[in-house]
Design a protein around this motif. Sequence first.
Motif, PDB file in Angstrom:
ATOM      1  N   LYS A   1       0.859  -1.183   0.000  1.00  0.00           N
ATOM      2  CA  LYS A   1       0.000   0.000   0.000  1.00  0.00           C
ATOM      3  C   LYS A   1       0.898   1.237   0.000  1.00  0.00           C
ATOM      4  O   LYS A   1       2.008   1.225   0.526  1.00  0.00           O
ATOM      5  CB  LYS A   1      -0.903   0.018   1.236  1.00  0.00           C
ATOM      6  N   ALA A   2       0.387   2.291  -0.583  1.00  0.00           N
ATOM      7  CA  ALA A   2       1.107   3.561  -0.590  1.00  0.00           C
ATOM      8  C   ALA A   2       0.099   4.692  -0.449  1.00  0.00           C
ATOM      9  O   ALA A   2      -0.998   4.635  -1.005  1.00  0.00           O
ATOM     10  CB  ALA A   2       1.903   3.723  -1.881  1.00  0.00           C
ATOM     11  N   ARG A   3       0.491   5.705   0.330  1.00  0.00           N
ATOM     12  CA  ARG A   3      -0.336   6.900   0.469  1.00  0.00           C
ATOM     13  C   ARG A   3       0.155   7.919  -0.540  1.00  0.00           C
ATOM     14  O   ARG A   3       1.356   8.155  -0.682  1.00  0.00           O
ATOM     15  CB  ARG A   3      -0.231   7.465   1.888  1.00  0.00           C
ATOM     16  N   VAL A   4      -0.769   8.541  -1.252  1.00  0.00           N
ATOM     17  CA  VAL A   4      -0.435   9.539  -2.258  1.00  0.00           C
ATOM     18  C   VAL A   4      -0.175  10.872  -1.555  1.00  0.00           C
ATOM     19  O   VAL A   4      -0.989  11.334  -0.757  1.00  0.00           O
ATOM     20  CB  VAL A   4      -1.580   9.666  -3.291  1.00  0.00           C
TER      21      VAL A   4
ATOM     22  N   ILE B   1       7.021   7.485  -8.303  1.00  0.00           N
ATOM     23  CA  ILE B   1       7.297   7.078  -6.926  1.00  0.00           C
ATOM     24  C   ILE B   1       7.494   8.285  -6.007  1.00  0.00           C
ATOM     25  O   ILE B   1       7.227   8.197  -4.814  1.00  0.00           O
ATOM     26  CB  ILE B   1       8.504   6.119  -6.871  1.00  0.00           C
ATOM     27  N   THR B   2       7.896   9.427  -6.555  1.00  0.00           N
ATOM     28  CA  THR B   2       8.113  10.616  -5.729  1.00  0.00           C
ATOM     29  C   THR B   2       6.805  11.177  -5.178  1.00  0.00           C
ATOM     30  O   THR B   2       6.826  11.988  -4.267  1.00  0.00           O
ATOM     31  CB  THR B   2       8.837  11.717  -6.512  1.00  0.00           C
ATOM     32  N   TYR B   3       5.672  10.743  -5.724  1.00  0.00           N
ATOM     33  CA  TYR B   3       4.365  11.194  -5.249  1.00  0.00           C
ATOM     34  C   TYR B   3       3.799  10.273  -4.164  1.00  0.00           C
ATOM     35  O   TYR B   3       2.706  10.488  -3.700  1.00  0.00           O
ATOM     36  CB  TYR B   3       3.363  11.262  -6.413  1.00  0.00           C
ATOM     37  N   LEU B   4       4.563   9.239  -3.773  1.00  0.00           N
ATOM     38  CA  LEU B   4       4.050   8.213  -2.884  1.00  0.00           C
ATOM     39  C   LEU B   4       4.825   8.114  -1.591  1.00  0.00           C
ATOM     40  O   LEU B   4       6.021   8.374  -1.547  1.00  0.00           O
ATOM     41  CB  LEU B   4       4.112   6.844  -3.577  1.00  0.00           C
ATOM     42  N   GLU B   5       4.115   7.707  -0.539  1.00  0.00           N
ATOM     43  CA  GLU B   5       4.744   7.301   0.714  1.00  0.00           C
ATOM     44  C   GLU B   5       4.395   5.829   0.900  1.00  0.00           C
ATOM     45  O   GLU B   5       3.223   5.478   1.088  1.00  0.00           O
ATOM     46  CB  GLU B   5       4.212   8.126   1.874  1.00  0.00           C
ATOM     47  N   LEU B   6       5.409   4.967   0.801  1.00  0.00           N
ATOM     48  CA  LEU B   6       5.151   3.538   0.933  1.00  0.00           C
ATOM     49  C   LEU B   6       4.796   3.206   2.372  1.00  0.00           C
ATOM     50  O   LEU B   6       5.435   3.667   3.309  1.00  0.00           O
ATOM     51  CB  LEU B   6       6.380   2.739   0.483  1.00  0.00           C
ATOM     52  N   LEU B   7       3.744   2.412   2.547  1.00  0.00           N
ATOM     53  CA  LEU B   7       3.283   2.024   3.866  1.00  0.00           C
ATOM     54  C   LEU B   7       3.694   0.580   4.146  1.00  0.00           C
ATOM     55  O   LEU B   7       4.070  -0.160   3.247  1.00  0.00           O
ATOM     56  CB  LEU B   7       1.754   2.164   3.952  1.00  0.00           C
ATOM     57  N   ASN B   8       3.572   0.167   5.422  1.00  0.00           N
ATOM     58  CA  ASN B   8       3.977  -1.207   5.780  1.00  0.00           C
ATOM     59  C   ASN B   8       3.047  -2.237   5.263  1.00  0.00           C
ATOM     60  O   ASN B   8       2.037  -2.379   5.021  1.00  0.00           O
ATOM     61  CB  ASN B   8       4.091  -1.356   7.295  1.00  0.00           C
TER      62      ASN B   8
ATOM     63  N   ASP C   1      -3.610  12.069  -0.449  1.00  0.00           N
ATOM     64  CA  ASP C   1      -4.117  11.369   0.746  1.00  0.00           C
ATOM     65  C   ASP C   1      -4.868  10.077   0.461  1.00  0.00           C
ATOM     66  O   ASP C   1      -5.273   9.407   1.400  1.00  0.00           O
ATOM     67  CB  ASP C   1      -4.977  12.284   1.626  1.00  0.00           C
ATOM     68  N   GLU C   2      -5.068   9.706  -0.808  1.00  0.00           N
ATOM     69  CA  GLU C   2      -5.700   8.407  -1.041  1.00  0.00           C
ATOM     70  C   GLU C   2      -4.648   7.306  -0.882  1.00  0.00           C
ATOM     71  O   GLU C   2      -3.449   7.546  -0.973  1.00  0.00           O
ATOM     72  CB  GLU C   2      -6.364   8.342  -2.415  1.00  0.00           C
ATOM     73  N   VAL C   3      -5.102   6.087  -0.602  1.00  0.00           N
ATOM     74  CA  VAL C   3      -4.214   4.939  -0.450  1.00  0.00           C
ATOM     75  C   VAL C   3      -4.463   4.005  -1.624  1.00  0.00           C
ATOM     76  O   VAL C   3      -5.609   3.654  -1.915  1.00  0.00           O
ATOM     77  CB  VAL C   3      -4.465   4.213   0.892  1.00  0.00           C
ATOM     78  N   ILE C   4      -3.370   3.656  -2.318  1.00  0.00           N
ATOM     79  CA  ILE C   4      -3.472   2.767  -3.472  1.00  0.00           C
ATOM     80  C   ILE C   4      -2.551   1.572  -3.255  1.00  0.00           C
ATOM     81  O   ILE C   4      -1.705   1.576  -2.365  1.00  0.00           O
ATOM     82  CB  ILE C   4      -3.103   3.493  -4.782  1.00  0.00           C
ATOM     83  N   THR C   5      -2.713   0.550  -4.079  1.00  0.00           N
ATOM     84  CA  THR C   5      -1.825  -0.610  -4.070  1.00  0.00           C
ATOM     85  C   THR C   5      -0.761  -0.388  -5.130  1.00  0.00           C
ATOM     86  O   THR C   5      -1.067   0.041  -6.241  1.00  0.00           O
ATOM     87  CB  THR C   5      -2.622  -1.882  -4.390  1.00  0.00           C
ATOM     88  N   VAL C   6       0.497  -0.655  -4.787  1.00  0.00           N
ATOM     89  CA  VAL C   6       1.591  -0.469  -5.738  1.00  0.00           C
ATOM     90  C   VAL C   6       2.458  -1.717  -5.798  1.00  0.00           C
ATOM     91  O   VAL C   6       2.525  -2.487  -4.844  1.00  0.00           O
ATOM     92  CB  VAL C   6       2.470   0.752  -5.376  1.00  0.00           C
TER      93      VAL C   6
END
Length: 113
Positions: free
Chosen positions: A57-60, A106-113, A77-82
């Motif tokens: 998952k990644a937060r935009v 990828i610079t637009y994303l914050e990778l989540l756990n 602020d949306e969460v997508i699958t990457v």
Amino acid sequence: SFPSTFLSNNNQSSSTPVQSVSAPSVLASASASLPSVSNSIVTSGISELKSSSGNRKARVLYDYDAANSSELSLLADEVITVYSIPGMDSDWLMGERGNQKGKVPITYLELLN
């Protein structure tokens, strides 16, 4: 420094010496002073993503308008699958939101756990 032909081609009759500026040293010092914290965070996130098989998952972080049909438009602020695809540019990931799929920067994303 400038070639002597440019210095002597000056229309002014001045005896003041022209100071030369070494561009490579200026550029080197500027790039050396740039913070690399965000790059290391993004790089470690990519490494983790590529080493793990499957989706994350990644937060935009910012809105993104797709430039063409191969890209996915994003809203902050949306969460997508990457996930990564072998051979794809390392600055991009494949993103999925519902039944929509496309490349995302990828610079637009914050990778989540």
